[in-house]
Design a protein around this motif. Structure first.
Motif, PDB file in Angstrom:
ATOM      1  N   GLN A  10       1.526  10.172   1.274  1.00  3.34           N
ATOM      2  CA  GLN A  10       1.282  11.435   0.774  1.00  3.34           C
ATOM      3  C   GLN A  10      -0.326  11.828   1.422  1.00  3.34           C
ATOM      4  O   GLN A  10      -0.481  12.902   1.957  1.00  3.34           O
ATOM      5  N   LEU A  11      -0.980  10.809   1.752  1.00  2.00           N
ATOM      6  CA  LEU A  11      -2.248  10.999   2.432  1.00  2.00           C
ATOM      7  C   LEU A  11      -2.142  11.404   3.921  1.00  2.00           C
ATOM      8  O   LEU A  11      -2.895  12.222   4.336  1.00  2.00           O
ATOM      9  N   ILE A  12      -0.964  10.901   4.484  1.00  2.00           N
ATOM     10  CA  ILE A  12      -0.754  11.118   5.895  1.00  2.00           C
ATOM     11  C   ILE A  12      -0.269  12.609   6.156  1.00  2.00           C
ATOM     12  O   ILE A  12      -0.867  13.605   6.989  1.00  2.00           O
ATOM     13  N   LYS A  13       0.181  12.931   4.903  1.00  2.00           N
ATOM     14  CA  LYS A  13       0.841  14.350   5.105  1.00  2.00           C
ATOM     15  C   LYS A  13      -0.238  15.525   4.746  1.00  2.00           C
ATOM     16  O   LYS A  13      -0.190  16.655   5.462  1.00  2.00           O
TER      17      LYS A  13
ATOM     18  N   ASP B  11      -5.149  14.444   0.704  1.00  2.00           N
ATOM     19  CA  ASP B  11      -5.757  15.030  -0.447  1.00  2.00           C
ATOM     20  C   ASP B  11      -6.122  13.882  -1.356  1.00  2.00           C
ATOM     21  O   ASP B  11      -5.495  13.202  -2.052  1.00  2.00           O
ATOM     22  N   ILE B  12      -7.454  13.795  -1.260  1.00  2.00           N
ATOM     23  CA  ILE B  12      -8.258  12.555  -1.774  1.00  2.00           C
ATOM     24  C   ILE B  12      -8.298  12.692  -3.277  1.00  2.00           C
ATOM     25  O   ILE B  12      -7.897  11.559  -4.099  1.00  2.00           O
TER      26      ILE B  12
ATOM     27  N   ALA C 247      -4.628  11.762  -4.344  1.00  2.00           N
ATOM     28  CA  ALA C 247      -4.394  10.204  -4.282  1.00  2.00           C
ATOM     29  C   ALA C 247      -5.204   9.424  -5.411  1.00  2.00           C
ATOM     30  O   ALA C 247      -4.806   8.381  -5.732  1.00  2.00           O
ATOM     31  N   ILE C 248      -6.384   9.967  -5.827  1.00  2.00           N
ATOM     32  CA  ILE C 248      -7.186   9.199  -6.903  1.00  2.00           C
ATOM     33  C   ILE C 248      -6.195   9.291  -8.224  1.00  2.00           C
ATOM     34  O   ILE C 248      -6.267   8.282  -8.867  1.00  2.00           O
ATOM     35  N   LYS C 249      -5.787  10.462  -8.558  1.00  2.00           N
ATOM     36  CA  LYS C 249      -4.780  10.717  -9.620  1.00  2.00           C
ATOM     37  C   LYS C 249      -3.646   9.688  -9.600  1.00  2.00           C
ATOM     38  O   LYS C 249      -3.331   9.195 -10.700  1.00  2.00           O
ATOM     39  N   TYR C 250      -3.105   9.711  -8.370  1.00  2.00           N
ATOM     40  CA  TYR C 250      -1.864   8.513  -8.169  1.00  2.00           C
ATOM     41  C   TYR C 250      -2.102   7.263  -8.198  1.00  2.00           C
ATOM     42  O   TYR C 250      -1.709   6.353  -9.123  1.00  2.00           O
TER      43      TYR C 250
END
Length: 294
Positions: free
Chosen positions: A98-101, A104-105, A108-111
């Motif tokens: 998802q980060l590569i896509k 969105d930090i 990512a934190i939420k995930y």
């Protein structure tokens, strides 16, 4: 059967066979000429160890499997841990994708908070929060007792107290000389060697009588050496004194150790065995001080 034939039969190196014997996994008969003679039972155990090691199972867990009355059940527990590790790896992979896509930090934190954090062991959580030399030292020293999860409110409180303790340490002046020494030690000391050393320490505590009997001469030489001027003028002695002084002044024993006993069931059991081993040691060597401080 002699060791050369054992190595060929079990597809193991001589060093590996000797290592497993040192840790009490096999007990070959020693003939009058001093040669080790391995029984059929030893061969079967070595083959069993060989299979388990190739599956990535550590020596401590192999000991549990070999001693278990239900080996399938013991192995199932290890597989469960492995499944959790795979789940964690897959969750990390998904987050990376998802980060590569979109990189969105915030997302990512939420995930991580919702899908990855729950998989972390106590050791992993502490290493993430305190990556410095002292945090590494504590995790290396106590890591084998920190592979569980925080699964009760009491453990959550104990963990938070440990985090607060370590956080305050970061704010105080940790001896720079000691920090450099610890960091250099971690660079030079491989993880496998650290785990092997920790396993040997645990074995010596759990089987104190046997360990002292088998290593009495080595222990006596060590006790003699640490009282020499050569040792007391060495960097190792200075670092030991700095560490002991820092731990005493920072609340290591009454905060970190006390809460670790709550946080880790396995450490609490080990802590009780330490005191038994300490009494045995003092009975054998009454002229020494308290060897087991933690």
């Amino acid at each position: 059967m002699f060791i050369k034939d054992v190595c060929r039969e079990c597809k193991l190196t001589k060093k590996a066979v000797e290592y497993y014997e040192r840790h009490g996994l096999i007990c070959p008969r020693i003939d009058e000429n001093g040669y080790r003679n391995y029984s059929d039972k030893d061969i079967l155990v070595l083959k069993e160890i060989g299979v388990l090691r190739k599956l990535g199972i550590g020596i401590a867990e192999i000991k549990d499997i070999l001693a278990s009355a239900d080996k399938s059940a013991a192995l199932a527990k290890i597989k469960y841990k492995m499944d959790l590790e795979i789940e964690k790896a897959m969750a990390k992979k998904k987050c990376m994708e998802q980060l590569i896509k979109d990189y969105d930090i915030e997302q990512a934190i939420k995930y991580i908070d919702g899908d990855i954090e729950k998989h972390f062991t106590i050791k992993e959580k502490l290493l993430q929060v305190f990556p410095g030399a002292y945090g590494m030292y504590l995790c290396a020293h106590f890591g084998q007792f920190l592979n569980g999860k925080i699964d009760t409110e009491e453990k959550e409180r104990a963990y938070n107290k440990i985090v607060d303790y370590l956080d305050k340490i970061q704010e105080t002046e940790f001896p720079k000389e000691l920090e450099d020494f610890l960091e250099k030690g971690f660079e030079d000391f491989e993880k496998e060697n650290m785990e092997r050393m920790n396993l040997s320490i645990v074995d010596s505590v759990i089987n104190a009588d046997k360990y002292i009997e088998e290593n009495k001469e080595v222990i006596e030489k060590y006790l003699e050496y640490i009282n020499t001027d050569e040792y007391k003028n060495s960097p190792a002695y200075r670092m030991k004194q700095l560490l002991l002084k820092f731990q005493k002044e920072s609340g290591y024993y009454n905060i970190f150790i006390e809460n670790l006993r709550i946080l880790s069931d396995s450490y609490r059991e080990y802590f009780e065995k330490i005191h038994t081993a300490n009494r045995i040691f003092l009975d054998k060597f009454p002229h020494t001080g308290n060897m087991y401080n933690t």
